[in-house]
Design a protein around this motif. Structure first.
Motif, PDB file in Angstrom:
ATOM      1  N   CYS A   1      45.433  19.741  76.126  1.00 12.34           N
ATOM      2  CA  CYS A   1      45.977  19.834  74.760  1.00 12.34           C
ATOM      3  C   CYS A   1      47.099  20.862  74.685  1.00 12.34           C
ATOM      4  O   CYS A   1      46.905  22.020  75.053  1.00 12.34           O
ATOM      5  CB  CYS A   1      44.860  20.222  73.792  1.00 12.34           C
ATOM      6  SG  CYS A   1      45.435  20.442  72.090  1.00 12.34           S
ATOM      7  N   VAL A   2      48.258  20.452  74.210  1.00 16.13           N
ATOM      8  CA  VAL A   2      49.393  21.378  74.196  1.00 16.13           C
ATOM      9  C   VAL A   2      49.432  22.241  72.942  1.00 16.13           C
ATOM     10  O   VAL A   2      50.143  23.234  72.900  1.00 16.13           O
ATOM     11  CB  VAL A   2      50.760  20.653  74.353  1.00 16.13           C
ATOM     12  CG1 VAL A   2      50.781  19.815  75.620  1.00 16.13           C
ATOM     13  CG2 VAL A   2      51.112  19.830  73.139  1.00 16.13           C
ATOM     14  N   SER A   3      48.714  21.850  71.904  1.00 15.39           N
ATOM     15  CA  SER A   3      48.810  22.596  70.653  1.00 15.39           C
ATOM     16  C   SER A   3      47.653  23.562  70.443  1.00 15.39           C
ATOM     17  O   SER A   3      47.746  24.466  69.611  1.00 15.39           O
ATOM     18  CB  SER A   3      48.846  21.623  69.472  1.00 15.39           C
ATOM     19  OG  SER A   3      47.590  20.975  69.352  1.00 15.39           O
ATOM     20  N   GLY A   4      46.557  23.366  71.167  1.00 11.20           N
ATOM     21  CA  GLY A   4      45.366  24.169  70.912  1.00 11.20           C
ATOM     22  C   GLY A   4      44.475  23.551  69.848  1.00 11.20           C
ATOM     23  O   GLY A   4      43.464  24.141  69.458  1.00 11.20           O
TER      24      GLY A   4
ATOM     25  N   SER B   1      44.220  19.957  61.757  1.00  9.43           N
ATOM     26  CA  SER B   1      45.456  20.434  61.142  1.00  9.43           C
ATOM     27  C   SER B   1      46.441  20.952  62.194  1.00  9.43           C
ATOM     28  O   SER B   1      47.631  21.084  61.936  1.00  9.43           O
ATOM     29  CB  SER B   1      45.145  21.541  60.126  1.00  9.43           C
ATOM     30  OG  SER B   1      44.775  22.724  60.811  1.00  9.43           O
ATOM     31  N   ARG B   2      45.943  21.265  63.373  1.00  4.50           N
ATOM     32  CA  ARG B   2      46.838  21.789  64.409  1.00  4.50           C
ATOM     33  C   ARG B   2      47.407  20.691  65.301  1.00  4.50           C
ATOM     34  O   ARG B   2      48.319  20.926  66.078  1.00  4.50           O
ATOM     35  CB  ARG B   2      46.094  22.803  65.290  1.00  4.50           C
ATOM     36  CG  ARG B   2      45.500  23.963  64.528  1.00  4.50           C
ATOM     37  CD  ARG B   2      45.106  25.099  65.452  1.00  4.50           C
ATOM     38  NE  ARG B   2      46.254  25.820  65.949  1.00  4.50           N
ATOM     39  CZ  ARG B   2      46.931  26.737  65.270  1.00  4.50           C
ATOM     40  NH1 ARG B   2      46.549  27.063  64.057  1.00  4.50           N
ATOM     41  NH2 ARG B   2      47.968  27.339  65.794  1.00  4.50           N
ATOM     42  N   CYS B   3      46.840  19.502  65.212  1.00  4.38           N
ATOM     43  CA  CYS B   3      47.256  18.408  66.102  1.00  4.38           C
ATOM     44  C   CYS B   3      48.631  17.892  65.676  1.00  4.38           C
ATOM     45  O   CYS B   3      48.903  17.720  64.490  1.00  4.38           O
ATOM     46  CB  CYS B   3      46.220  17.288  66.030  1.00  4.38           C
ATOM     47  SG  CYS B   3      46.606  15.872  67.083  1.00  4.38           S
ATOM     48  N   ILE B   4      49.503  17.645  66.662  1.00  6.39           N
ATOM     49  CA  ILE B   4      50.823  17.103  66.340  1.00  6.39           C
ATOM     50  C   ILE B   4      50.961  15.645  66.765  1.00  6.39           C
ATOM     51  O   ILE B   4      52.030  15.053  66.661  1.00  6.39           O
ATOM     52  CB  ILE B   4      51.963  17.905  67.009  1.00  6.39           C
ATOM     53  CG1 ILE B   4      51.778  17.942  68.532  1.00  6.39           C
ATOM     54  CG2 ILE B   4      52.055  19.297  66.445  1.00  6.39           C
ATOM     55  CD1 ILE B   4      53.069  18.217  69.280  1.00  6.39           C
ATOM     56  N   GLY B   5      49.888  15.072  67.274  1.00  6.80           N
ATOM     57  CA  GLY B   5      49.981  13.679  67.722  1.00  6.80           C
ATOM     58  C   GLY B   5      50.900  13.517  68.911  1.00  6.80           C
ATOM     59  O   GLY B   5      51.733  12.622  68.957  1.00  6.80           O
ATOM     60  N   CYS B   6      50.739  14.371  69.921  1.00  3.30           N
ATOM     61  CA  CYS B   6      51.556  14.218  71.140  1.00  3.30           C
ATOM     62  C   CYS B   6      50.891  13.243  72.098  1.00  3.30           C
ATOM     63  O   CYS B   6      51.518  12.784  73.042  1.00  3.30           O
ATOM     64  CB  CYS B   6      51.782  15.567  71.821  1.00  3.30           C
ATOM     65  SG  CYS B   6      50.333  16.215  72.677  1.00  3.30           S
ATOM     66  N   TRP B   7      49.602  12.957  71.855  1.00  2.00           N
ATOM     67  CA  TRP B   7      48.819  11.964  72.617  1.00  2.00           C
ATOM     68  C   TRP B   7      48.577  12.373  74.065  1.00  2.00           C
ATOM     69  O   TRP B   7      48.244  11.534  74.890  1.00  2.00           O
ATOM     70  CB  TRP B   7      49.449  10.571  72.563  1.00  2.00           C
ATOM     71  CG  TRP B   7      50.023  10.155  71.239  1.00  2.00           C
ATOM     72  CD1 TRP B   7      51.279   9.675  71.028  1.00  2.00           C
ATOM     73  CD2 TRP B   7      49.370  10.137  69.947  1.00  2.00           C
ATOM     74  NE1 TRP B   7      51.454   9.368  69.693  1.00  2.00           N
ATOM     75  CE2 TRP B   7      50.312   9.649  69.012  1.00  2.00           C
ATOM     76  CE3 TRP B   7      48.100  10.501  69.494  1.00  2.00           C
ATOM     77  CZ2 TRP B   7      50.031   9.514  67.644  1.00  2.00           C
ATOM     78  CZ3 TRP B   7      47.817  10.371  68.139  1.00  2.00           C
ATOM     79  CH2 TRP B   7      48.766   9.882  67.234  1.00  2.00           C
TER      80      TRP B   7
ATOM     81  N   GLU C   1      49.584  10.941  62.395  1.00  2.00           N
ATOM     82  CA  GLU C   1      50.134  11.632  63.566  1.00  2.00           C
ATOM     83  C   GLU C   1      49.162  12.634  64.161  1.00  2.00           C
ATOM     84  O   GLU C   1      49.515  13.779  64.446  1.00  2.00           O
ATOM     85  CB  GLU C   1      51.458  12.320  63.216  1.00  2.00           C
ATOM     86  CG  GLU C   1      52.575  11.329  62.965  1.00  2.00           C
ATOM     87  CD  GLU C   1      53.936  12.005  62.906  1.00  2.00           C
ATOM     88  OE1 GLU C   1      53.984  13.193  62.553  1.00  2.00           O
ATOM     89  OE2 GLU C   1      54.920  11.340  63.228  1.00  2.00           O
TER      90      GLU C   1
END
Ligand SMILES: Cc1cc2nc3c(=O)[nH]c(=O)nc-3n(C[C@H](O)[C@H](O)[C@H](O)COP(=O)(O)OP(=O)(O)OC[C@H]3O[C@@H](n4cnc5c(N)ncnc54)[C@H](O)[C@@H]3O)c2cc1C
Lengths: 510, 149
Positions: free
Chosen positions: B72-75, B90-96, B114
């Protein structure tokens, strides 16, 4: 006089490889002194999210990788905005300099170099002009933001992941953006021609120009020392007020010193060579000790598929390597079996992923290799130019019937060798999934749009070396563990098989 | 690690687990409204895997070495204080990236929002409340068990 500290564990770097190590260290050894030196001014944040920070979608708290009290909660003594300047390996001592010029000497029992990478500087004149930026740190994003009010047009040098993230963000901020890519297509180190064609289309649809096979030669500078444009090798001039240099990254190896042999991979950038425990090889040879480890972008570890040392400057690999280093530093012997090239990105909402190989290597024996593709329909996308069609060995293609829903439709056999079925953007958006097999095992994956759903099943099969010769077509059409032979599926249902392919503990091996 | 197990001999592939999962993760918590009215439509975290004559409901395995967390790149995906995989949407950016990392295909994309949609054991990993899929499986094919892996 330098201030002296000593800690059992010392880490240089405060990004993802460091976090992976700290979380492993603290799980194994909650109490021993742990110190960390980083040039960063904040607790760990996510580099992949700095484009969201640039656009203002997220503030600093929104791009933090771990809670702001991460270091203190885990009992890490931190030296922020502090640069390690030199390591005296025989004395196990790190020399560092704080923000106000303070000198520190920090001694360690175990040291981790998690120093990452820095933007490469291509041989282009005029890079010192005002308005030239790189895009790898929070500070870069801040500097770009501060400069933006006087900018209408931007040239991004480099059509890789970082350049394209910058280009998308700047385009979303209303700037005219041109991307200059030296290779014949963007994202060429991670995507095949079809997938990079889709990404190109997505950028074009949002008014971003992408120039491929184009070489930036010189940044034009006005009388005030500011950027005025970029001159290309072919004589073209692109007027702009800002240049983003995104021509790759270089491992930060300067601390490893001359005694640390670069890893022996031909053509690979000089990075810190490590063994399977993430121990720095040269240190092992020199001192016979096991004191110095390296992980992340700075380290050159093994690739799972080929076994060869290979730079994999991606986030997941940095965490995994950091974790293995941390476990070993804490005394739990663990082998890193290898990283996997694994890329997931999305541009203007279009997801694209790849893992392992994205094309069959040139000169490969067609008897051994196979490429399967699944697409929304059978015609090539406009942006995938014929000259750059994916190379295929023995190829059988599957195309979902036009109008049918991907994943549900029946497949039919398609074109023969040399005529891969390539997809076109349909109403529901692009759909593309391709797997490459060698001896019946998956060694490569590329997918676009909804084609990325459950892509991890294919990556897991790849990483675990599952024989897919009997289930490859089912896996292509509908990735899911039910497609595997029942023994494999049963092992997966228990959760005992699948996610730890990258590591092996000594206990497990015996 | 606590996780949901399925007995594929008993699962008849009816898909009710997906429906109840989706409802449990909706705003209205109402089976009809969740599916027919909520926009964007909530996404189920469990999926019925089907192949030939077999079918089984399947979701997060709560791996002991969770690649989704490590990738996970966002944590947004992290280990909570109990070592359970947790997700702060809420921290997810949907980078998949986790979709690419999960070898089980157990992480769904919630494209409209997203962000990913992933099993959270119905928000009760430590308690004894049963996840909606387990509670509502008409054939009792699903069960929650704690097993060291
Ligand atoms: C804009 C951008 C987007 C990206 N997007 C993705 C993505 O979507 N997916 C993906 O997988 N990867 C992505 N990457 C790559 C990913 O961010 C890197 O692989 C990852 O950050 C490497 O982590 P690391 O811990 O090895 O080093 P880095 O993140 O490079 O951190 C190095 C750390 O070392 C410190 N340091 C270095 N030298 C010294 C010194 N001498 N003294 C003190 N401190 C020092 C630095 O301050 C920093 O804290 C992206 C990178 C960038 C720049």
């Amino acid at each position: 006089m330098a201030q002296r500290f000593s800690a059992k564990y010392v880490i240089i770097g405060g990004s993802v490889a460091a976090v992976g190590a700290i979380e492993a260290l603290r799980a194994e050894d909650p109490g021993s002194p742990l110190a960390l030196v980083t040039e960063d001014r904040v607790s760990p944040y996510s580099r992949p999210l700095i484009s969201h920070y640039l656009t203002g979608e997220r503030d600093l708290d929104g791009i933090r990788y771990r809670p702001p009290d991460f270091y203190s909660r885990l009992g890490v003594k931190t030296f922020l905005q502090t640069r390690a300047t030199r390591i005296h390996f025989p004395d196990h001592c790190v020399h560092a300099e704080g923000p106000a010029g303070e000198a520190y000497e920090i001694t360690y029992e175990k040291l981790l170099l998690a120093t990452g990478s820095r933007p490469a500087r291509p041989p282009i004149q005029g890079l010192e002009a005002q308005g030239v930026f790189s895009f790898t740190s929070l500070e870069d994003a801040e500097a770009i933001r501060a400069f933006l009010p006087r900018v209408k047009a931007v040239v991004v040098i480099g059509g890789g992941l970082i350049g394209l993230q910058a280009a998308e963000a700047l385009s979303n901020l209303g700037r005219q953006v041109v991307v200059v890519e030296f290779q014949p297509r963007i994202l060429s180190p991670v995507l095949d021609a079809v997938a990079s064609g889709y990404v190109e289309q997505a950028f074009a649809a949002h008014g971003v120009r992408i120039l491929t096979s184009a070489a930036a030669q010189r940044v034009l500078v006005d009388s005030a020392g500011s950027v005025a444009g970029v001159a290309l090798k072919d004589g073209q001039v692109l007027p702009c007020q800002m240049v983003i240099v995104a021509a790759g990254v270089t491992p930060r190896t300067e601390l490893a010193g001359a005694g640390f042999a670069p890893a022996p991979a031909p053509g690979a950038p000089r990075a810190i060579g490590v063994d399977e425990r993430m121990q720095v090889q040269a240190d092992l040879q020199a001192s016979g000790g096991a004191a110095v480890y390296a992980a992340g972008d700075a380290a050159l570890g093994p690739d799972l598929l080929s076994g060869a040392a290979r730079p994999l400057p991606i986030w997941p690999n940095a965490y995994l390597q950091g974790r293995v280093a941390g476990l070993n530093m804490a005394g739990r012997p663990t082998r890193f079996r290898g990283g996997l090239s694994m890329n997931s990105s999305h541009f203007f909402g279009l997801p694209v992923v790849s893992a392992g190989l994205f094309d069959v290597p040139e000169g490969a024996d067609p008897q051994e290799w196979e490429v399967l593709t699944l697409s929304a329909d059978g015609t090539p996308p406009a942006a995938a130019r014929p000259g750059h069609a994916p190379r295929v060995g023995t190829s059988s293609s599957f195309a979902v019937r036009p109008g049918a829903r991907p994943g549900r439709a029946a497949a039919r056999s398609g074109a023969g060798p040399g005529h891969p079925q390539v997809p076109v953007a349909s109403g529901a958006g692009p759909f593309y999934r391709k797997i490459i097999l060698r001896h019946g095992r998956i060694v490569g994956l590329v997918a676009v749009g909804a084609g990325i759903d459950r892509a991890g099943v294919l990556v897991g099969a790849m990483a675990n070396g599952v024989d897919c010769s009997r289930c490859k077509e089912d896996l292509l059409r509908n990735p899911g563990i039910a497609a595997f032979p029942e023994q494999v599926a049963a092992a997966m249902r228990t959760g005992r098989f699948g996610s730890h392919w990258w590591m092996a503990g000594d206990r497990e091996e015996r | 690690m606590k996780r949901v197990y399925v007995d594929p001999d008993v699962c008849m592939g009816c898909g009710l687990c997906e429906v109840y999962c989706l409802t449990q993760h909706s705003r209205s918590l109402d089976i009809l409204k969740a599916y027919r009215q909520e926009k964007p439509r909530p996404v189920a975290r469990i999926r019925v895997e089907r192949h030939g004559n077999t079918a089984f409901g399947f979701q997060c395995r709560q791996c002991s070495e969770p690649l989704c967390v490590y990738a996970c790149v966002s944590g947004a995906t992290f280990l909570d204080d109990h070592g359970q995989v947790a997700f702060d949407e809420s921290r997810c950016i949907g980078c998949w990236t986790c979709v690419l990392a999960c070898p089980y295909g157990a992480i769904a994309r919630d494209d409209a929002r997203e962000r990913v949609a992933r099993c959270d054991l119905c928000g009760d990993p430590q308690g004894d409340g049963l996840p909606a899929c387990v509670r509502n499986c008409p054939n009792e094919a699903l069960s929650v068990r704690e097993e060291a892996v």
